[in-house]
Design an enzyme around this catalytic site. Structure first.
Site, PDB file in Angstrom:
ATOM      1  CD  GLU A  40      90.016 104.546 114.582  1.00 19.77           C
ATOM      2  OE1 GLU A  40      88.402 104.981 114.470  1.00 19.77           O
ATOM      3  OE2 GLU A  40      90.660 104.775 115.573  1.00 19.77           O
ATOM      4  CE  LYS A 109      91.959 107.527 117.440  1.00 21.88           C
ATOM      5  NZ  LYS A 109      91.009 106.512 117.653  1.00 21.88           N
ATOM      6  CB  CYS A 142      88.337 108.012 115.272  1.00 21.93           C
ATOM      7  SG  CYS A 142      87.078 107.551 115.954  1.00 21.93           S
TER       8      CYS A 142
END
Lengths: 269, 269
Positions: A40, A109, A142
Site C-alpha cells: 500500500e 480503498k 489493508c
C-alpha cells in the site's frame, strides 16, 4: 510463481520510491515471477501529514510511470502496487493492477483507517475482480481485510486469488502468534478456499515500526511462501476445485444466504 | 467466569451421556461458573449411522431432562449444550440454551456437514441471539462457524458473545499452528470485537480422533482460557466498547454494507 516484496518507501520521496518499485519489478521479471504484489502507498510512504502532502507525492492514473512499468512486464504477468492517486484536488489511497498492456484496473480503498480519513477520499466503487492473464484477481487494501464481508464478497464475485497491498503498523501480540491481520487473511483464504497474497511494508517511518507481516497464503489457509529477507515467493494454485472440501461439502455451495440478511441491512439491534 | 468442557460422549449411550453432562453442570455450579458451554451432540456422540439411530438417542425439547438440568442452575447462570433433537420423525442437530427458568432458546444447525445431511434435517431458523441474564448470546454449531457470514451476522444482530458447541474431527495442520477452525474463530472474534467460546469434544469414536480444540477467545481475538485437562475456563469481558479500535475506527460502524451485496445475492460470477 507469486511474489510479494516488503518495500521501505521513504515518506514523500516520490522519485526515490518509484526507483525502488522499478527495481522490484525488474528483479521479478528477471526471476520469472508471474504475479508481483507491492505494498500500500508504495510511492509515498504512509504517514502523510495532510491531503496537500499526499497530493504533492501523488500520481494520476494517466501518469507515464504506469506505462513505463507496464512496458517492463513480460506477457501474462501482473503487478499490483499501492499508490497515492490524484484526481483533481482529491487524493485516494489506490492500487493499480498492471499488465504488459498497461493499467488493467484501479481500486480506491473503501474502508479508511484513522488519519487516512483526513487525507484521502474513500473509494466509491466496490473492490474489483480483475480479469488478468493469470486468472481473476480480487483487489483490496489493508483495513478492507478486517471486514470479513470484503474477501468473501470478492470470492463470491468470482475472484480466484486475492491481493492485499497493506501497511500494518506493528501491534503487540502474544508470543508465538501470527500477526492478527495474518489471522484474518488465513481465515479468509480458508473460508473461500482461495489464495490470499498480503504485501506489507518494512522500514521505520515517523518513529514507528511495521509488522513486516507479508504472507502468501494458499487456498488451504496455510502460509505457502518462502521468505528471503523482505521478499516472499510462493507457488500457489488458483481456486479451481479447492472449494470442494468433502464429498458432500463445498465452501460456497453450502452457503445459506437467506440467513445472512443482517450483513447488508446493517445493525439490527 | 466462562467454561467449556470437552466431554467424551459414548455413541448412542443417551443415559450415560446425560450423566456426563449432569456431572459437568454440577461441577460448574459448584465452581461458580456463569456460562457453561458443552459440545455438539453431547447426548449422543457424533458418528450416528442413520436417522433411526439418531432418533433412538434423541430428546424432544419438552423432555424432562432439560427441566432437571435447569433446576440445577443458580440464577443468572446459563448452560449451552448440543443434543440430537426429535420432532416427530425428524432429527435435528440442535443446541439448547438453559437458564434456571428452563429452556431459554433452541437452535437447529443450519449448515450440515457430510453425513449429517443424511441423518438430520437442516434448521430453517437463523442462528439466534438469546437474551440471557449474562447478556445477549449468539449460538452457532460447528460447521456454521466456517461461514464468516454467520458470526458476523450474529454480532450485527446484537450478540455480545458467541458460543459454538462443536465436534471437530482432527485434521492435519502445519506444526505450531492452531487448528484451522480455531483460526476461523479467532478471526471472527477480532473482526467483530466479540468473545467466542468454542467447545469441542474429546475421546475416540469410530476409530477417529477429535481435535480437542476447545478455545475461549476474548474480544481482542486472542485465546483467553486456562486449560485443566479437558476443562477450559476464562474470564471474558462482553462486547461493550470493544468495537472502538482506534480514535476514528469502529469494527461495525466502519462497515460499508452497500459494497457487500454479493453476500446475499449469491454467486455473481
Amino acid at each position: 510463481m507469486v511474489r510479494a516484496v516488503e518495500l521501505a518507501p521513504i515518506l514523500g520521496d516520490l522519485s526515490g520510491n518509484i526507483g525502488r518499485i522499478t527495481e522490484a519489478i525488474a528483479q521479478a521479471v528477471s526471476d520469472g515471477v508471474q504475479l508481483l504484489v507491492l505494498p500500500e502507498l508504495a510511492t509515498t510512504g504512509y504517514y502523510l501529514v495532510s491531503r496537500e502532502a499526499a497530493l504533492a507525492a501523488s500520481l494520476r492514473t494517466d501518469a507515464p510511470q504506469f506505462t513505463r512499468w507496464a512496458a517492463m512486464l513480460a506477457p501474462d504477468t501482473v503487478v499490483v502496487v499501492g499508490f497515492a492517486e490524484r484526481r483533481g484536488d482529491i487524493a485516494y489511497n489506490s492500487a493499480a493492477v498492471l499488465s504488459s498492456g498497461g493499467l488493467l484496473a484501479l481500486y480506491r480503498k473503501v474502508h479508511l483507517w484513522d488519519e487516512e480519513k483526513s487525507i484521502f477520499a474513500a473509494g466509491d466503487e466496490t473492490q474489483p475482480v480483475v480479469e488478468t492473464p493469470l486468472g481473476r484477481i480480487g483487489v483490496l487494501i489493508c483495513y478492507d481485510l478486517e471486514f470479513p464481508e470484503v474477501p468473501r464478497s470478492l470470492a463470491l464475485r468470482g475472484a480466484e486469488l486475492l491481493v492485499v497491498p497493506t501497511n500494518w503498523p506493528l501491534l503487540a501480540r502474544p508470543e508465538g502468534e501470527h500477526p492478527p491481520e495474518v489471522i484474518q487473511a488465513m481465515a479468509a483464504a480458508r473460508a473461500s478456499a482461495i489464495p490470499v497474497v498480503c504485501c506489507d511494508r518494512c522500514g521505520i517511518e515517523a518513529g514507528k515500526l511495521w509488522t513486516e507481516g507479508t504472507t502468501i497464503i494458499g487456498s488451504d489457509g496455510w502460509a505457502a511462501g518462502v521468505r528471503n529477507s523482505h521478499v516472499v515467493t510462493a507457488t500457489v494454485t488458483l481456486n479451481a476445485g479447492a472449494g470442494q472440501i468433502g464429498p458432500r461439502n463445498h465452501v460456497i455451495a453450502d452457503r445459506r444466504p437467506n440467513h445472512y440478511a443482517a450483513l447488508v441491512t446493517g445493525d439490527e439491534q
